[in-house]
Design a protein around this motif. Structure first.
Motif, mmCIF file in Angstrom:
data_model
loop_
_atom_site.group_PDB
_atom_site.id
_atom_site.type_symbol
_atom_site.label_atom_id
_atom_site.label_comp_id
_atom_site.label_asym_id
_atom_site.label_seq_id
_atom_site.Cartn_x
_atom_site.Cartn_y
_atom_site.Cartn_z
ATOM 1 N N ALA A 83 7.318 20.464 -0.987
ATOM 2 C CA ALA A 83 7.947 19.545 -1.938
ATOM 3 C C ALA A 83 7.413 19.756 -3.349
ATOM 4 O O ALA A 83 8.177 19.780 -4.327
ATOM 5 C CB ALA A 83 7.716 18.098 -1.490
ATOM 6 N N ARG A 126 16.213 14.619 -2.707
ATOM 7 C CA ARG A 126 15.788 15.270 -1.458
ATOM 8 C C ARG A 126 14.356 15.795 -1.564
ATOM 9 O O ARG A 126 13.615 15.789 -0.567
ATOM 10 C CB ARG A 126 16.755 16.408 -1.107
ATOM 11 N N ARG A 127 13.953 16.255 -2.738
ATOM 12 C CA ARG A 127 12.559 16.681 -2.914
ATOM 13 C C ARG A 127 11.604 15.514 -2.677
ATOM 14 O O ARG A 127 10.568 15.668 -2.017
ATOM 15 C CB ARG A 127 12.340 17.224 -4.337
ATOM 16 N N GLN A 184 12.228 12.837 -0.917
ATOM 17 C CA GLN A 184 12.285 12.503 0.509
ATOM 18 C C GLN A 184 11.464 13.477 1.342
ATOM 19 O O GLN A 184 10.801 13.079 2.306
ATOM 20 C CB GLN A 184 13.739 12.489 0.970
ATOM 21 N N LEU A 185 11.495 14.774 0.974
ATOM 22 C CA LEU A 185 10.677 15.760 1.683
ATOM 23 C C LEU A 185 9.200 15.427 1.537
ATOM 24 O O LEU A 185 8.424 15.539 2.509
ATOM 25 C CB LEU A 185 10.974 17.155 1.135
ATOM 26 N N PRO A 221 21.057 14.731 -6.488
ATOM 27 C CA PRO A 221 20.769 14.680 -5.045
ATOM 28 C C PRO A 221 19.641 15.626 -4.631
ATOM 29 O O PRO A 221 18.847 15.287 -3.741
ATOM 30 C CB PRO A 221 22.103 15.073 -4.406
ATOM 31 N N ARG A 222 19.540 16.794 -5.261
ATOM 32 C CA ARG A 222 18.438 17.708 -4.930
ATOM 33 C C ARG A 222 17.095 17.097 -5.303
ATOM 34 O O ARG A 222 16.109 17.250 -4.575
ATOM 35 C CB ARG A 222 18.624 19.044 -5.658
#
Length: 445
Positions: free
Chosen positions: A135, A101-102, A104-105, A97-98
């Motif tokens: 990111a 998220r990177r 997505q950022l 998930p991290r």
């Protein structure tokens, strides 16, 4: 000699469950989630291509949708994949998930940058540049942690090249954000040229070249010895240092310094390319029952050739501007002729070639289905690659020396010299010529 691990082969071999109890299927699911932004950017790119005539600064938008949207997102997804394969590590499912998220950022940062650039809101562009930089720094830090914790990191030089290249993005983003405030010449041209050098030759060029040291022999179904790979990897350090030197030359307005480091960059890239060519010759001499996937081989090889031609073209453009008082500005203005060969010739062909090999291998359903998928990807490969590059070559040749539609045409050298006093006193609001093109919407970049 020790043979190198194959990133794709490592992912296609039987895998043990991860430390968090995940399964290979879970890793495949992560690939699908992480790759969704790439598909979104590709769909958005098709839409923008169809309606670009009615979009302000459409050229800038198209270039950055490819470089930041498609390419940078793909680098973050597959850079993580290659890092795990080369370092022989498997992260737990709790880390996936991290990683998503990177990505997505990064996508949010690119969108914010676009939303600030089109209506000319410089502080919004600054915010987007900060998000994109955050990111990539996060991505570099995560790779650094994996290198430190790897038990036997024989190919850590490739991952370290990823880290160093990603750390160039904050520099390139800062240069781009400064241009959003229209500083005027000579700084507008200097910043633009430095921005292109850092992002194109630095981040993209070094990342792709380091990836090819292991991906290329994988596609060719041959091996590269560890010692050979490390010797070729020395060229990556030369490319990084040359980018920094050429960037300094652009910011200082020194054509001689910039061209000297650009020649060093070409030499370093050639050092790596010689190894890649030797691998191709070795693979061609091997007897094999199953033919190679032809489209990935041809597309990647021709894409790398376009990259070499583009860098050589940049050297010629920069050197030809050496006798002008605004050499960096004039070189930056003429570099737009290299946009098509770099984006369509190098970036897209290497991306599609790599994806046509990696996707069937990584998102697999078994040996037979993988072989069938690779064969389907390579159907009519020679015709497709030859047709695409023939059309691209004709397009590039037709555009050499031609003005960009709806924008300013470059004047003669004598006209440039007549305009230089007014340029120095008023500055260039447009990055082209200061003669009736002051509107921001008519700027070429």
């Amino acid at each position: 000699m020790t043979a190198s691990p194959s990133p794709a082969a490592a992912s296609s071999s039987p895998q043990r469950p991860s430390r968090a109890g995940g399964t290979p299927g879970g890793r495949d699911a992560w690939h699908r989630r992480a790759s969704r932004p790439v598909m979104w950017w590709m769909a958005a790119l098709v839409v923008v291509v169809l309606i670009h005539r009615w979009i302000p600064q459409s050229r800038w938008l198209l270039v950055h949708m490819v470089t930041l949207g498609l390419i940078t997102t793909s680098i973050m997804v597959w850079g993580q994949h290659f890092a795990e394969a080369l370092l022989k590590t498997r992260l737990g499912e709790e880390s996936r998930p991290r990683q998503v998220r990177r990505i997505q950022l990064l996508s949010v940062g690119v969108l914010v940058t676009i939303l600030g650039m089109l209506p000319a809101w410089p502080w919004v562009v600054v915010l987007g540049a900060l998000l994109v930089s955050a990111a990539l720094v996060w991505y570099a830090a995560a790779l650094g942690t994996q290198v430190r914790t790897a038990l036997a990191p024989r190919f850590e030089f490739t991952v370290k090249a990823y880290i160093a290249a990603a750390c160039l993005i904050p520099v390139g983003a800062t240069l781009g954000a400064l241009m959003a405030f229209s500083p005027g010449e000579p700084w507008q041209g200097r910043l633009l040229l430095a921005h292109q050098l850092v992002n194109i030759l630095g981040f993209v060029g070094v990342t792709v070249t380091s990836t090819l040291l292991t991906l290329w022999p994988t596609v060719l179904r041959t091996r590269i010895e560890l010692g050979v790979a490390k010797r070729a990897g020395g060229g990556l350090l030369g490319m990084l240092l040359s980018v920094l030197g050429a960037t300094a030359g652009a910011l200082l307005g020194s054509t001689l310094l910039g061209c000297a480091f650009l020649i060093a960059y070409l030499g370093s890239f050639t050092w790596v390319a010689v190894t890649l060519v030797r691998l191709g010759i070795r693979s061609a001499r091997q007897d094999r029952r199953v033919p190679l996937p032809l489209f990935p081989v041809l597309s990647i090889a021709v894409g790398v050739a376009w990259f070499a031609v583009t860098v050589l073209g940049l050297l010629v453009v920069w050197w030809r501007a050496a006798d002008e008082q605004l050499s960096s500005a004039l070189a930056a203005a003429d570099v737009q002729q290299l946009t098509v060969p770099f984006v369509a010739g190098f970036l897209l062909q290497v991306l599609f070639g790599a994806m046509s090999y990696l996707l069937p291998v990584t998102l697999r359903g078994g040996p037979r289905s993988t072989t069938a998928a690779l064969a389907a990807m390579s159907r009519f490969a020679v015709l497709r690659v030859v047709t695409y590059n023939l059309v691209l070559t004709l397009f590039v040749l037709a555009g050499i020396g031609a003005p960009v539609p709806g924008r300013c045409s470059p004047p003669s050298r004598s006209a440039r010299r007549r305009w230089l006093p007014s340029v120095r006193s008023h500055g260039w609001r447009c990055r082209r010529w200061p003669s009736s093109c002051w509107s921001r919407s008519r700027c070429c970049w």
